[in-house]
Structures are given as structure tokens and as C-alpha cells.
Design an enzyme around this catalytic site. Structure first.
Site, PDB file in Angstrom:
ATOM      1  N   ASP A 138       0.822  -1.198   0.000  1.00  9.24           N
ATOM      2  CA  ASP A 138       0.000   0.000   0.000  1.00  9.24           C
ATOM      3  C   ASP A 138       0.863   1.257   0.000  1.00  9.24           C
ATOM      4  O   ASP A 138       2.076   1.199   0.169  1.00  9.24           O
ATOM      5  CB  ASP A 138      -1.004  -0.011   1.158  1.00  9.24           C
ATOM      6  CG  ASP A 138      -0.348   0.060   2.529  1.00  9.24           C
ATOM      7  OD1 ASP A 138       0.511   0.931   2.734  1.00  9.24           O
ATOM      8  OD2 ASP A 138      -0.709  -0.740   3.415  1.00  9.24           O
ATOM      9  N   ARG A 139       0.218   2.393  -0.185  1.00  6.50           N
ATOM     10  CA  ARG A 139       0.933   3.655  -0.362  1.00  6.50           C
ATOM     11  C   ARG A 139       1.928   3.932   0.759  1.00  6.50           C
ATOM     12  O   ARG A 139       3.033   4.436   0.531  1.00  6.50           O
ATOM     13  CB  ARG A 139      -0.085   4.806  -0.439  1.00  6.50           C
ATOM     14  CG  ARG A 139       0.544   6.170  -0.701  1.00  6.50           C
ATOM     15  CD  ARG A 139      -0.503   7.279  -0.532  1.00  6.50           C
ATOM     16  NE  ARG A 139      -1.611   7.080  -1.422  1.00  6.50           N
ATOM     17  CZ  ARG A 139      -1.661   7.551  -2.658  1.00  6.50           C
ATOM     18  NH1 ARG A 139      -0.637   8.236  -3.154  1.00  6.50           N
ATOM     19  NH2 ARG A 139      -2.731   7.336  -3.411  1.00  6.50           N
TER      20      ARG A 139
END
Length: 236
Positions: free
Chosen positions: A102-103
Site C-alpha cells: 500500500d501507499r
């Protein structure tokens, strides 16, 4: 395969654009002799603007993903492809991420244009452990090691318990975790399920392959020895 098609598949441009590169004399051999679009393909001997060609089809690379980058080509913000040569996103076959981070998660991200290898890596049958290091918002309560190893922990909105996972306590709020499956935001959701919150998350290793000294934001192509380490889980 014709040389012009090979360069187009590597993302150097459309066939029309690559053909123009040949007409401009930008494609040569290692000795500097100009090559032509219908010359025999000898990948290792070809140069574009004096530089060796990118790795051919079958590329596998390891990227040290920094925070703030997503793994989607459709995201309007920063993506992991921004950290690679721009032409890599034009390769055919497509260069895909092997799973996602994820980011806000940093660490080891694999990418490949080899569909069969991608499937082998992500398949549960490979049993490749993925290692994560996390810092938590709250102190551990003491039963997490046994609970994560039990194979009974359920995530919110799911009906199948998680596979057993190995948790190593590094400090009151620091842990190292080995997972054997890859559910959506799994580490964050595991700690949320027991009332804690992951503040930072880093993946230093997949299978037997570790980032080692690869700097954040950097990448390197993997060779046969690297892939052997990846699947050698005894070194994990």
C-alpha cells in the site's frame, strides 16, 4: 523477431518511432556500427544512443519501494513506475507488480513481465513467506504471538480465519511478522482486529530474498541466483 519490433516491445517507442531511430543512426552495435531495422537480433550487441538495451522479456526486478508511491498504473499520484525508466511502462509484455504494497508501506516489491513466474510467486502453493517489520501505536498486550500462530484469528468482514503467522517481538511496540498468504492490508488489519494500530510498516524480505543494501527508491534486475534465493525458504 525483427530488431525494430524487439525495441518497440522493450518500450523504446512505437514501431514508427523506433523505425525513425534507425533512420537517425541512433541504433548501433557495440562497436558503434549503425544497425538497420531488418538486421538479425543480437540483444547483447545492440546499443541505443550508445547505451546497452534494457533487459529482454523475462525481466524480474526488485524495487525498494518508498512511502508515498502506489502500485497502480491508474493512480493519479506517484506510482512505483515513476521510479523506473519511463519506457518500462510501455514494455510488451507488461511489467507488473507481484502483489502490492500500500501507499504507506515501504520495502521489497517484485516486478516482472513473466506471467508464469508471477503466478508461481503469488500462488499459495509456493508457500513463500513474506516478512514485515512494524511499529505499533500501543504496547503489545502479551498474547499476540500465540494468537497469530493459532490459525483462528478472523479479520473484519471475512469468514475464513487467517493461516498461522509467526510473530517475533522486537520491543514493546516493534514486531517482525512472517505471513504465508497475502490478504488485503493484512498486517494492518491483523493488529486492528486486536485493538492496536500499525504506525509504520516495512517489508525487508520475500522468501529467501532480502533487500540487503538496496537503497530506498532504487531497483535492480534479478538474475538466476537471486531467483534461487527467492524460492529457497530455508534461508528465510
Amino acid at each position: 523477431m525483427k530488431l525494430v519490433k524487439h525495441l518497440a516491445n522493450l518500450g523504446y517507442g512505437s514501431r514508427k518511432e523506433v523505425a525513425w531511430m534507425f533512420r537517425e543512426g541512433r541504433v548501433t552495435d557495440a562497436a558503434g556500427e549503425v544497425l538497420y531495422a531488418d538486421d538479425p537480433l543480437d540483444h547483447d550487441n545492440v546499443r541505443v544512443d550508445g547505451e546497452p538495451l534494457d533487459p529482454p522479456s523475462g525481466l524480474v526486478l526488485m524495487l525498494h519501494k518508498p512511502a508515498g508511491h502506489t502500485c497502480s498504473t491508474k493512480d493519479k499520484g506517484r506510482t512505483v513506475y515513476d521510479l523506473l525508466p519511463p519506457r518500462f511502462i510501455q514494455r510488451d509484455p507488461v511489467l507488473s507488480t507481484v502483489g502490492r504494497l500500500d501507499r504507506d508501506t515501504t520495502g521489497l516489491l517484485l516486478m516482472t513481465d513473466d506471467g508464469m513466474l508471477l503466478h508461481r510467486i503469488v500462488s499459495p502453493k509456493s508457500k513463500l513467506p513474506k516478512f514485515y517489520e512494524a511499529t505499533l501505536a500501543n504496547d503489545l498486550r502479551g498474547d499476540e504471538v500465540a494468537l497469530f500462530a493459532s490459525g483462528t484469528l478472523m479479520l473484519e468482514a471475512e469468514t475464513t480465519p487467517l493461516l498461522p503467522a509467526e510473530l517475533e517481538v522486537l520491543g514493546p511496540r516493534r514486531v517482525r511478522l512472517a505471513l504465508h498468504e497475502g490478504r488485503y492490508h493484512q498486517v494492518r488489519r491483523m493488529f486492528a482486529a486486536i485493538g492496536n494500530h500499525v504506525e509504520t510498516l516495512h517489508r525487508p524480505q520475500v522468501g529467501g530474498l532480502a533487500l540487503d543494501d538496496l537503497a530506498e527508491g532504487q531497483w535492480r534486475a534479478l538474475d538466476a541466483a537471486d531467483l534461487a534465493r527467492l524460492f529457497n525458504t530455508e534461508t528465510a
